[in-house]
Design a protein around this motif. Structure first.
Motif, mmCIF file in Angstrom:
data_model
loop_
_atom_site.group_PDB
_atom_site.id
_atom_site.type_symbol
_atom_site.label_atom_id
_atom_site.label_comp_id
_atom_site.label_asym_id
_atom_site.label_seq_id
_atom_site.Cartn_x
_atom_site.Cartn_y
_atom_site.Cartn_z
ATOM 1 N N MET A 76 0.539 -0.896 0.196
ATOM 2 C CA MET A 76 0.041 0.387 0.087
ATOM 3 C C MET A 76 0.929 1.523 0.017
ATOM 4 O O MET A 76 0.583 2.382 -0.691
ATOM 5 C CB MET A 76 -0.797 -0.345 1.256
ATOM 6 C CG MET A 76 -1.732 0.973 1.315
ATOM 7 S SD MET A 76 -2.415 1.614 0.040
ATOM 8 C CE MET A 76 -4.489 0.782 0.670
ATOM 9 N N THR A 77 1.981 1.183 0.445
ATOM 10 C CA THR A 77 3.122 2.582 0.782
ATOM 11 C C THR A 77 3.810 2.622 -0.433
ATOM 12 O O THR A 77 3.709 3.938 -0.789
ATOM 13 C CB THR A 77 3.908 2.669 1.925
ATOM 14 O OG1 THR A 77 4.487 1.440 1.301
ATOM 15 C CG2 THR A 77 3.181 2.025 3.273
ATOM 16 N N VAL A 78 3.863 1.639 -1.085
ATOM 17 C CA VAL A 78 4.263 2.114 -2.988
ATOM 18 C C VAL A 78 3.463 2.410 -3.329
ATOM 19 O O VAL A 78 2.797 3.336 -4.702
ATOM 20 C CB VAL A 78 5.271 0.762 -2.958
ATOM 21 C CG1 VAL A 78 5.244 0.903 -4.823
ATOM 22 C CG2 VAL A 78 6.255 0.648 -2.826
ATOM 23 N N ARG A 79 2.272 2.536 -3.859
ATOM 24 C CA ARG A 79 1.067 2.857 -4.272
ATOM 25 C C ARG A 79 0.088 3.716 -4.032
ATOM 26 O O ARG A 79 0.129 4.101 -4.984
ATOM 27 C CB ARG A 79 -0.368 1.674 -4.361
ATOM 28 C CG ARG A 79 0.416 0.067 -4.910
ATOM 29 C CD ARG A 79 -1.229 -0.731 -4.549
ATOM 30 N NE ARG A 79 -1.008 -1.072 -3.440
ATOM 31 C CZ ARG A 79 -2.570 -2.395 -2.632
ATOM 32 N NH1 ARG A 79 -4.035 -2.380 -3.583
ATOM 33 N NH2 ARG A 79 -2.402 -2.544 -1.639
ATOM 34 N N LEU A 80 0.090 4.177 -3.043
ATOM 35 C CA LEU A 80 0.077 5.907 -2.451
ATOM 36 C C LEU A 80 1.257 6.621 -2.499
ATOM 37 O O LEU A 80 1.071 7.736 -3.057
ATOM 38 C CB LEU A 80 0.145 5.954 -1.262
ATOM 39 C CG LEU A 80 -1.538 4.765 0.248
ATOM 40 C CD1 LEU A 80 -1.198 5.269 1.612
ATOM 41 C CD2 LEU A 80 -2.591 5.509 -0.710
ATOM 42 N N LEU A 81 2.406 5.942 -2.559
ATOM 43 C CA LEU A 81 3.610 7.052 -3.180
ATOM 44 C C LEU A 81 3.115 7.000 -4.539
ATOM 45 O O LEU A 81 3.642 8.424 -5.500
ATOM 46 C CB LEU A 81 5.218 6.421 -3.137
ATOM 47 C CG LEU A 81 5.252 6.680 -1.990
ATOM 48 C CD1 LEU A 81 6.835 6.192 -0.888
ATOM 49 C CD2 LEU A 81 5.457 8.307 -1.352
ATOM 50 N N GLY A 82 3.158 6.708 -5.143
ATOM 51 C CA GLY A 82 3.121 6.529 -7.068
ATOM 52 C C GLY A 82 1.902 7.140 -7.506
ATOM 53 O O GLY A 82 2.456 7.935 -8.156
#
Length: 100
Positions: A76-82
């Motif tokens: 989720m953190t990578v998706r939110l950063l993206g």
């Protein structure tokens, strides 16, 4: 009236992508550099074709689109950063259009 609003909406949307700043910059670059920037046009066309074919093959092979596949692969953190990068990039692009 509904037809007028529909035309107005799409005209504004088109103007956001191809505005006077874009036309002026493209004309200026073309006049100044003539054909020395042709490599950028060729590269961007090939990159677009490759990326779209990749997304199409992924969808055909898995039945999921690119977004769902990326959602399964990353936390989720990578998706939110993206997502934040996409939103900030779109905002910067639109700010450039509005200022141009």
């Amino acid at each position: 009236m509904q037809r007028f609003l529909h035309i107005l909406f799409w005209a504004i949307l088109a103007a956001a992508f191809i505005g006077p700043g874009t036309v002026t910059t493209a004309a200026s670059a073309g006049a100044q550099f003539v054909t020395s920037l042709a490599w950028a046009l060729v590269f961007s066309t090939i990159a677009t074709l490759v990326l779209q074919e990749f997304a199409a093959r992924l969808t055909i092979a898995t039945g999921d689109d690119l977004g769902r596949t990326l959602a399964r692969q990353f936390p989720m953190t990578v998706r939110l950063l993206g997502a934040a990068a996409v939103v900030i990039g779109c905002a910067a692009y639109e700010a450039g259009n509005l200022l141009g």
